[in-house]
Design a protein around this motif. Structure first.
Motif, mmCIF file in Angstrom:
data_model
loop_
_atom_site.group_PDB
_atom_site.id
_atom_site.type_symbol
_atom_site.label_atom_id
_atom_site.label_comp_id
_atom_site.label_asym_id
_atom_site.label_seq_id
_atom_site.Cartn_x
_atom_site.Cartn_y
_atom_site.Cartn_z
ATOM 1 N N ASP A 1 0.845 -1.195 0.000
ATOM 2 C CA ASP A 1 0.000 0.000 0.000
ATOM 3 C C ASP A 1 0.885 1.252 0.000
ATOM 4 O O ASP A 1 1.907 1.306 0.685
ATOM 5 C CB ASP A 1 -0.881 -0.018 1.253
ATOM 6 C CG ASP A 1 -2.005 1.003 1.182
ATOM 7 O OD1 ASP A 1 -1.689 2.214 1.149
ATOM 8 O OD2 ASP A 1 -3.178 0.599 1.153
ATOM 9 N N SER A 2 0.473 2.259 -0.739
ATOM 10 C CA SER A 2 1.276 3.479 -0.863
ATOM 11 C C SER A 2 1.425 4.241 0.461
ATOM 12 O O SER A 2 2.300 5.091 0.587
ATOM 13 C CB SER A 2 0.676 4.404 -1.918
ATOM 14 O OG SER A 2 -0.649 4.745 -1.556
ATOM 15 N N LYS A 3 0.611 3.909 1.459
ATOM 16 C CA LYS A 3 0.750 4.589 2.755
ATOM 17 C C LYS A 3 2.054 4.212 3.464
ATOM 18 O O LYS A 3 2.441 4.852 4.434
ATOM 19 C CB LYS A 3 -0.452 4.298 3.658
ATOM 20 C CG LYS A 3 -0.575 2.866 4.137
ATOM 21 C CD LYS A 3 -1.854 2.707 4.953
ATOM 22 C CE LYS A 3 -2.060 1.272 5.389
ATOM 23 N NZ LYS A 3 -3.346 1.085 6.096
ATOM 24 N N PHE A 4 2.748 3.166 2.935
ATOM 25 C CA PHE A 4 4.006 2.734 3.548
ATOM 26 C C PHE A 4 5.239 3.291 2.815
ATOM 27 O O PHE A 4 6.371 2.926 3.123
ATOM 28 C CB PHE A 4 4.077 1.207 3.612
ATOM 29 C CG PHE A 4 2.941 0.600 4.395
ATOM 30 C CD1 PHE A 4 2.740 0.951 5.718
ATOM 31 C CD2 PHE A 4 2.067 -0.299 3.796
ATOM 32 C CE1 PHE A 4 1.688 0.411 6.448
ATOM 33 C CE2 PHE A 4 1.005 -0.839 4.515
ATOM 34 C CZ PHE A 4 0.819 -0.488 5.842
ATOM 35 N N LEU A 5 4.998 4.189 1.849
ATOM 36 C CA LEU A 5 6.124 4.790 1.132
ATOM 37 C C LEU A 5 7.014 5.565 2.106
ATOM 38 O O LEU A 5 6.525 6.208 3.036
ATOM 39 C CB LEU A 5 5.620 5.728 0.033
ATOM 40 C CG LEU A 5 4.871 5.065 -1.128
ATOM 41 C CD1 LEU A 5 4.342 6.113 -2.096
ATOM 42 C CD2 LEU A 5 5.756 4.064 -1.851
ATOM 43 N N GLY A 6 8.322 5.481 1.870
ATOM 44 C CA GLY A 6 9.278 6.170 2.731
ATOM 45 C C GLY A 6 9.740 5.339 3.916
ATOM 46 O O GLY A 6 10.645 5.748 4.645
ATOM 47 N N GLN A 7 9.130 4.153 4.095
ATOM 48 C CA GLN A 7 9.460 3.296 5.239
ATOM 49 C C GLN A 7 10.646 2.376 4.939
ATOM 50 O O GLN A 7 10.980 2.121 3.777
ATOM 51 C CB GLN A 7 8.252 2.451 5.632
ATOM 52 C CG GLN A 7 7.060 3.260 6.103
ATOM 53 C CD GLN A 7 7.314 3.927 7.445
ATOM 54 O OE1 GLN A 7 7.779 3.309 8.392
ATOM 55 N NE2 GLN A 7 7.029 5.216 7.512
ATOM 56 N N LYS A 8 11.256 1.884 6.007
ATOM 57 C CA LYS A 8 12.364 0.915 5.912
ATOM 58 C C LYS A 8 11.934 -0.382 6.577
ATOM 59 O O LYS A 8 11.244 -0.346 7.610
ATOM 60 C CB LYS A 8 13.623 1.474 6.588
ATOM 61 C CG LYS A 8 14.111 2.784 5.972
ATOM 62 C CD LYS A 8 15.244 3.388 6.783
ATOM 63 C CE LYS A 8 15.738 4.682 6.147
ATOM 64 N NZ LYS A 8 14.761 5.770 6.212
ATOM 65 N N TYR A 9 12.373 -1.518 5.996
ATOM 66 C CA TYR A 9 11.927 -2.811 6.503
ATOM 67 C C TYR A 9 13.062 -3.820 6.600
ATOM 68 O O TYR A 9 13.818 -4.014 5.650
ATOM 69 C CB TYR A 9 10.833 -3.389 5.592
ATOM 70 C CG TYR A 9 9.567 -2.560 5.605
ATOM 71 C CD1 TYR A 9 8.604 -2.749 6.595
ATOM 72 C CD2 TYR A 9 9.363 -1.572 4.656
ATOM 73 C CE1 TYR A 9 7.449 -1.970 6.624
ATOM 74 C CE2 TYR A 9 8.211 -0.782 4.682
ATOM 75 C CZ TYR A 9 7.262 -0.989 5.667
ATOM 76 O OH TYR A 9 6.127 -0.211 5.711
ATOM 77 N N ASN A 10 13.146 -4.463 7.762
ATOM 78 C CA ASN A 10 14.052 -5.600 7.931
ATOM 79 C C ASN A 10 13.464 -6.824 7.236
ATOM 80 O O ASN A 10 12.256 -7.067 7.324
ATOM 81 C CB ASN A 10 14.217 -5.947 9.418
ATOM 82 C CG ASN A 10 14.901 -4.860 10.219
ATOM 83 O OD1 ASN A 10 15.697 -4.100 9.681
ATOM 84 N ND2 ASN A 10 14.599 -4.788 11.507
ATOM 85 N N ILE A 11 14.339 -7.584 6.585
ATOM 86 C CA ILE A 11 13.924 -8.845 5.965
ATOM 87 C C ILE A 11 14.893 -9.945 6.416
ATOM 88 O O ILE A 11 16.100 -9.828 6.207
ATOM 89 C CB ILE A 11 13.929 -8.767 4.420
ATOM 90 C CG1 ILE A 11 12.953 -7.688 3.915
ATOM 91 C CG2 ILE A 11 13.607 -10.128 3.798
ATOM 92 C CD1 ILE A 11 11.484 -8.010 4.095
ATOM 93 N N THR A 12 14.352 -10.988 7.049
ATOM 94 C CA THR A 12 15.157 -12.164 7.408
ATOM 95 C C THR A 12 14.291 -13.410 7.257
ATOM 96 O O THR A 12 13.109 -13.311 6.929
ATOM 97 C CB THR A 12 15.664 -12.120 8.875
ATOM 98 O OG1 THR A 12 14.571 -12.451 9.751
ATOM 99 C CG2 THR A 12 16.221 -10.755 9.251
ATOM 100 N N ASN A 13 14.877 -14.555 7.568
ATOM 101 C CA ASN A 13 14.091 -15.792 7.587
ATOM 102 C C ASN A 13 13.208 -15.884 8.832
ATOM 103 O O ASN A 13 12.321 -16.722 8.904
ATOM 104 C CB ASN A 13 15.013 -17.017 7.544
ATOM 105 C CG ASN A 13 14.935 -17.737 6.212
ATOM 106 O OD1 ASN A 13 15.329 -17.204 5.191
ATOM 107 N ND2 ASN A 13 14.387 -18.943 6.210
ATOM 108 N N GLY A 14 13.483 -15.016 9.817
ATOM 109 C CA GLY A 14 12.676 -15.027 11.034
ATOM 110 C C GLY A 14 12.958 -16.204 11.942
ATOM 111 O O GLY A 14 12.187 -16.491 12.855
ATOM 112 N N GLU A 15 14.078 -16.895 11.682
ATOM 113 C CA GLU A 15 14.469 -18.052 12.497
ATOM 114 C C GLU A 15 15.965 -17.950 12.814
ATOM 115 O O GLU A 15 16.790 -18.528 12.108
ATOM 116 C CB GLU A 15 14.222 -19.364 11.755
ATOM 117 C CG GLU A 15 12.792 -19.623 11.333
ATOM 118 C CD GLU A 15 12.708 -20.844 10.431
ATOM 119 O OE1 GLU A 15 12.648 -21.972 10.964
ATOM 120 O OE2 GLU A 15 12.745 -20.681 9.192
ATOM 121 N N PRO A 16 16.332 -17.204 13.854
ATOM 122 C CA PRO A 16 17.756 -17.043 14.182
ATOM 123 C C PRO A 16 18.442 -18.391 14.404
ATOM 124 O O PRO A 16 17.827 -19.339 14.884
ATOM 125 C CB PRO A 16 17.719 -16.232 15.477
ATOM 126 C CG PRO A 16 16.416 -15.508 15.446
ATOM 127 C CD PRO A 16 15.466 -16.440 14.768
#
Length: 334
Positions: A220-235
């Motif tokens: 959604d365009s309301k999230f423009l300008g945001q930063k996001y972490n991406i991982t497997n979610g399983e340390p």
């Protein structure tokens, strides 16, 4: 179907993204430095354009008629000359943003790096809102932070439709750095074990990063300008994981145990020595290596899950099994 431009498309992440987008029906244009890999993409029906991101005049023939732009290109290395990193990362990003600031693109996805969180201490469940450390352990980290500042400026001043992702420790077939580097050292009969030997960290299978990139493009365009972490979610626990992989590969090695304090001292001294040598000579141990092997670092991906609807597609166990299988093939053919 979207008209898509991918920079760094001959690299590890970019090539996987290009192939996936082509497979699901998008019209993909690729650019990158490796002409041999460019041919592979062209054979799959992906258009390739020669583009030097560092030179403004190189953009004169680049169309602005794209809907999605994925900026995957970067000089990603733990060592090298500052000017090389500045040109390849900062100038290239600035030029690309400037080119598309007067276009009607729907989404510009910037691939940053969680190395911006790197500090000489353990941190768990790091969120995107965390204040970034002022310490820069190498030129890559420094220039990626600079790029994020530039991206934010284009979001604020030009309303650029940017979403930034920070994918952690990308692994998979074609991985040029993480496991190949570890494997190269292990073949010498040893691996460093720095600190308490129980380091916990996140990795991300390349297909999951590609999925995250596509989620960001469709968000959604309301999230423009945001930063996001991406991982497997399983340390994972680093050292026990390496032991299992080396056992599966039938590579015998010994741990070279170093205290965190001693490793940092050696790394600091070696960096000073190697900084006066030609930049293609990388120190065998650096403070960045110590930070990777000695300190816990896991990322909170709840924001990517809620905003981007990101969910890892390949589990950590499956990812490590696939990586081990690929390394077996490489050892056999090598």
């Amino acid at each position: 179907m979207k008209r898509v431009l991918i920079t760094g498309a001959t690299g590890f992440l970019g090539s996987n993204l290009a192939k996936k987008l082509k497979t699901i029906g998008h019209e993909v244009t690729a650019t990158g430095r490796d002409r041999n890999k460019a041919q592979v993409l062209q054979n799959l029906g992906i258009e390739f354009v020669a583009l030097d991101l560092i030179r403004k005049d190189s953009f004169l023939n680049l169309s602005k008629d794209f809907e999605w732009v994925f900026h995957c290109a970067a000089l990603s290395s733990p060592w090298g000359a500052y000017q090389d990193f500045y040109k390849s990362n900062v100038i290239a990003t600035q030029n690309l943003l400037e080119h598309f600031s007067t276009s009607s693109i729907e989404r510009f996805i910037y691939v940053s790096s969680p190395s911006v969180y790197t500090d000489l201490q353990s941190k768990l469940n790091i969120s995107e809102s965390e204040k970034l450390p002022t310490l820069n352990l190498n030129h890559y980290i420094k220039t990626k932070k600079m790029c994020e500042v530039i991206v934010d400026k284009y979001v604020n001043d030009h309303q650029m439709p940017v979403i930034t992702i920070r994918p952690q420790g990308i692994i998979g077939e074609g991985d040029p750095s993480i496991f190949p580097r570890i494997l190269k050292i292990a073949k010498k009969g040893f691996l460093p074990k720095i600190g308490n030997g129980k380091t916990i960290l996140d990795l991300t299978y390349v297909d999951n990063v590609v999925h995250g990139l596509i989620c960001a493009a469709q968000a959604d365009s309301k999230f423009l300008g945001q930063k996001y972490n991406i991982t497997n979610g399983e340390p994972i626990e680093l050292y026990s994981t390496l032991e299992k992989i080396m056992s599966d590969l039938k590579i015998s090695f010994k741990w070279k145990i170093l205290s965190e304090k001693k490793a940092l001292l050696i790394g600091t001294i070696l960096e000073k020595i190697f900084s006066v040598l030609p930049k293609n000579f990388e120190p065998p141990l650096s403070r960045y290596t110590v930070s990777t092997f000695a300190y816990d670092r896991t990322l909170d991906i709840s924001k990517a899950k809620s905003d981007l609807k990101y969910q890892p597609l390949i589990s950590m166990k499956e990812a490590l099994d696939l990586c081990t299988t690929n390394m077996k093939k490489e050892i056999h053919h090598g």
